[in-house]
Design an enzyme around this catalytic site. Structure first.
Site, PDB file in Angstrom:
ATOM      1  N   HIS A  22       0.803  -1.220   0.000  1.00  0.00           N
ATOM      2  CA  HIS A  22       0.000   0.000   0.000  1.00  0.00           C
ATOM      3  C   HIS A  22       0.837   1.272   0.000  1.00  0.00           C
ATOM      4  O   HIS A  22       0.298   2.363  -0.209  1.00  0.00           O
ATOM      5  CB  HIS A  22      -1.006  -0.049   1.145  1.00  0.00           C
ATOM      6  CG  HIS A  22      -2.110  -0.996   0.850  1.00  0.00           C
ATOM      7  ND1 HIS A  22      -1.975  -2.361   1.036  1.00  0.00           N
ATOM      8  CD2 HIS A  22      -3.337  -0.797   0.308  1.00  0.00           C
ATOM      9  CE1 HIS A  22      -3.091  -2.952   0.640  1.00  0.00           C
ATOM     10  NE2 HIS A  22      -3.932  -2.025   0.189  1.00  0.00           N
ATOM     11  N   TYR A  41     -10.070   7.743   0.135  1.00  0.00           N
ATOM     12  CA  TYR A  41      -9.977   6.375   0.644  1.00  0.00           C
ATOM     13  C   TYR A  41      -8.746   6.256   1.527  1.00  0.00           C
ATOM     14  O   TYR A  41      -7.636   6.605   1.129  1.00  0.00           O
ATOM     15  CB  TYR A  41      -9.882   5.427  -0.549  1.00  0.00           C
ATOM     16  CG  TYR A  41      -9.903   3.942  -0.253  1.00  0.00           C
ATOM     17  CD1 TYR A  41     -10.109   3.421   1.008  1.00  0.00           C
ATOM     18  CD2 TYR A  41      -9.712   3.037  -1.293  1.00  0.00           C
ATOM     19  CE1 TYR A  41     -10.141   2.066   1.231  1.00  0.00           C
ATOM     20  CE2 TYR A  41      -9.738   1.673  -1.089  1.00  0.00           C
ATOM     21  CZ  TYR A  41      -9.950   1.191   0.186  1.00  0.00           C
ATOM     22  OH  TYR A  41      -9.959  -0.164   0.392  1.00  0.00           O
ATOM     23  N   TRP A  79      -4.094  -7.532  -8.329  1.00  0.00           N
ATOM     24  CA  TRP A  79      -3.723  -6.831  -7.094  1.00  0.00           C
ATOM     25  C   TRP A  79      -4.252  -7.588  -5.875  1.00  0.00           C
ATOM     26  O   TRP A  79      -3.555  -7.784  -4.886  1.00  0.00           O
ATOM     27  CB  TRP A  79      -4.278  -5.400  -7.150  1.00  0.00           C
ATOM     28  CG  TRP A  79      -4.190  -4.637  -5.876  1.00  0.00           C
ATOM     29  CD1 TRP A  79      -5.216  -4.359  -5.018  1.00  0.00           C
ATOM     30  CD2 TRP A  79      -3.029  -4.018  -5.295  1.00  0.00           C
ATOM     31  NE1 TRP A  79      -4.771  -3.619  -3.956  1.00  0.00           N
ATOM     32  CE2 TRP A  79      -3.431  -3.396  -4.104  1.00  0.00           C
ATOM     33  CE3 TRP A  79      -1.697  -3.946  -5.684  1.00  0.00           C
ATOM     34  CZ2 TRP A  79      -2.545  -2.707  -3.287  1.00  0.00           C
ATOM     35  CZ3 TRP A  79      -0.811  -3.251  -4.872  1.00  0.00           C
ATOM     36  CH2 TRP A  79      -1.239  -2.644  -3.684  1.00  0.00           C
TER      37      TRP A  79
END
Length: 109
Positions: A22, A41, A79
């Site tokens: 991330h 987000y 992903w």
């Protein structure tokens, strides 16, 4: 606009891997989120309980269709093959959920 929150567990031995993923989210994955009307987000980590709390703003009109668009994207699917082994879905989640969605009970601007 709708604010949404979700919760999932994370394997203690995969936290560093998840953080590394991330720290450099693939641009194609981010673009899919943008096209699906997801904004602002954020994912938070809580240790030592090893919980991930995700929150975002949904700015679209058809959440289900937008989430299906994300799920159908081959690069997003790839992903997820890296992220999902790190995650531990909650037993209390609703059928069909990976992350357990949460009810908003308070917000202050």
């Amino acid at each position: 606009m709708q604010r949404m929150g979700m919760l999932i567990g994370i394997a203690a031995d995969r936290i560093a891997e998840y953080k590394a993923l991330h720290a450099a989210v693939w641009p194609q994955v981010l673009e899919q989120l943008r096209q699906a009307n997801v904004r602002n987000y954020t994912i938070f980590l809580r240790e030592p309980e090893n919980l991930l709390f995700g929150c975002w703003e949904y700015h679209g009109e058809d959440f289900e269709a937008d989430m299906k668009r994300i799920a159908a994207d081959p690069e997003t699917q790839r992903w997820w093959t890296f992220c999902e082994p790190c995650q531990l879905p909650l037993q209390s989640r609703a059928e069909g959920e990976h992350w357990a969605m949460m009810e908003a009970v308070f917000h202050m601007d």
